[in-house]
Each structure stands twice: as structure tokens, then as C-alpha cells.
Design a protein around this motif. Structure first.
Motif, PDB file in Angstrom:
ATOM      1  N   TYR A  16      -9.944  -6.639  -0.396  1.00  0.00           N
ATOM      2  CA  TYR A  16      -9.262  -5.982  -1.511  1.00  0.00           C
ATOM      3  C   TYR A  16     -10.087  -4.808  -2.025  1.00  0.00           C
ATOM      4  N   ILE A  20       0.835  -1.207   0.000  1.00  0.00           N
ATOM      5  CA  ILE A  20       0.000   0.000   0.000  1.00  0.00           C
ATOM      6  C   ILE A  20       0.866   1.252   0.000  1.00  0.00           C
ATOM      7  N   ILE A  43      -9.510  -1.891   0.284  1.00  0.00           N
ATOM      8  CA  ILE A  43      -8.183  -1.305   0.072  1.00  0.00           C
ATOM      9  C   ILE A  43      -8.167  -0.491  -1.218  1.00  0.00           C
ATOM     10  N   ILE A  45      -5.482   3.533   6.794  1.00  0.00           N
ATOM     11  CA  ILE A  45      -4.824   2.240   6.611  1.00  0.00           C
ATOM     12  C   ILE A  45      -4.685   1.510   7.941  1.00  0.00           C
TER      13      ILE A  45
END
Length: 220
Positions: A147, A97, A150, A197
């Protein structure tokens, strides 16, 4: 290396300018995005940047979607996939990331492309993230949902921004906003990124721990 390959039409009539390379095409597209924004990128604008006719540009890139995929692949080409030696699964996810975000900051305007075209542009990183999560112990549906979360946060957050609301101009703010708005000036872009995050990874760690607990209970 794919980025340096020659992108050539089927034939080149006498007197035609030399063939363009993929690097030249992507460099021109990135320059337009960087200076004028993603919405300014078009096949017509690309041909102007390259100094070629619009029809000539179509000889090298079939349409804008193909162009965007080339741009996206270039942006993420240098993102290195971590391995077990780099740390546990959550550290590996954070590294990917952070490395993607580094590229996004180097190429302003690209996040919008990747938000829409990641599946077509760089499955390498999608595969790496999903494999790490599977190995960590997330179920298949959880991997897809994780996913998606994210992806949406990493690329979509560039399309969302908070700005201070002058209290003098908005005297009738709801109590909740009145309470928190004075702190808005203290926050920076990195604060939003890191908090988001951290919360995301905390949630995934909790899921992994719960899955392992259930597996241990089934064995017992």
C-alpha cells in the motif's frame, strides 16, 4: 450526503450572512487550488473567495488541515470500490488506482493533499485496497509495504517530471543519458503511469504466487 451538509457555527448573531454549506467551502477551496495552486490555499484566501471575513471562515472550518481533509474527501467520494464480479484481485486493484487517478486529473493540485492527508481523509479506499491484498494472499507486512508503494507512486508522481535535455546545451552528458534522452520526447504522461502500475502489479503477482507456492509446500 456528507458533502451537502450545512457547516454552521454554534450561534449566528443578528445580521450575520446565511450559514455556508460544506459544498460551498470545498468548492471555493478547489477553485483556489485549480487556478492558483495548492500553496495559495490559506484560511485568509478562502475567506476572500467566499466573500466572508477571515474570522468568519474560522467559524466554519477550524484550520487549514480540516479544510484539506474536506477537499480530499470530496475528491475521492465518487471512487467506486470494485467487487469480485469485476475480476480477480489484481484487476480490482487496478480499477481502484485508475479511478483515483481519474479524480486526480480532474482536480489538478489535489495529489499533494492526498499524499500527506490520505490517512485522515479517506480510509475507505485504504481499507479496500488492503483487504483485496490480504484476500489475494499477501502477508500483513507485505500489504503495508505494497500500500505504501501504491500510495507514494499514485500521489507522489505528480511532484516528479522529466523534461527533455537539449543535447546541444549539455555536450558532456554521461553515456547512459546520451543513449536514452532522444527517446524522452516519445513518452507521454500516460506511458509513465501505465508502466509504473504494470511493474507494481507484476511484482505483487509474483509475491502472491510465491506465497501460494510456500503454502502448498507446507501442506505437502
Amino acid at each position: 450526503m456528507a458533502g451537502s451538509s450545512s457547516v454552521q457555527p454554534a450561534s449566528r448573531p443578528r445580521g450575520r450572512p446565511p450559514s455556508l454549506t460544506e459544498d460551498q467551502i470545498v468548492d471555493a477551496a478547489l477553485q483556489i487550488i485549480r487556478t492558483e495552486g495548492l500553496d495559495a490555499l490559506s484560511m485568509r484566501r478562502l475567506s476572500q473567495q467566499l466573500g466572508r471575513s477571515q474570522m468568519a471562515a474560522y467559524s466554519y472550518v477550524s484550520d487549514k488541515q480540516q479544510l484539506l481533509d474536506l477537499v480530499a474527501r470530496r475528491t475521492l467520494a465518487d471512487v467506486e470500490i470494485p467487487g469480485p464480479d469485476d475480476g480477480p484481485w489484481d484487476v480490482q486493484i487496478r480499477l481502484i488506482i485508475d479511478r483515483i487517478d481519474t479524480q486526480l486529473r480532474r482536480h489538478p493540485g489535489i495529489a499533494g493533499v492526498l499524499l500527506q492527508r490520505m490517512l485522515h481523509s479517506d480510509r475507505r479506499l485504504m481499507h479496500a485496497l488492503m483487504l483485496i491484498m490480504v484476500d489475494a494472499g499477501l502477508h500483513e507486512k507485505e500489504v503495508l509495504l505494497a500500500y505504501s508503494t501504491i500510495h507514494t507512486y499514485l500521489f507522489g508522481r505528480y511532484q516528479v517530471a522529466l523534461s527533455p535535455v537539449p543535447q546541444d546545451d549539455e555536450p558532456n552528458l554521461p553515456p547512459g543519458l546520451t543513449h536514452v534522452m532522444p527517446f524522452l520526447d516519445e513518452l507521454h504522461r500516460a506511458d509513465y503511469f501505465n508502466f509504473g502500475i504494470d511493474v507494481l502489479l507484476d511484482g505483487l503477482r509474483a509475491r502472491v504466487t510465491e506465497n501460494r507456492r510456500q503454502q502448498d509446500g507446507q501442506r505437502a
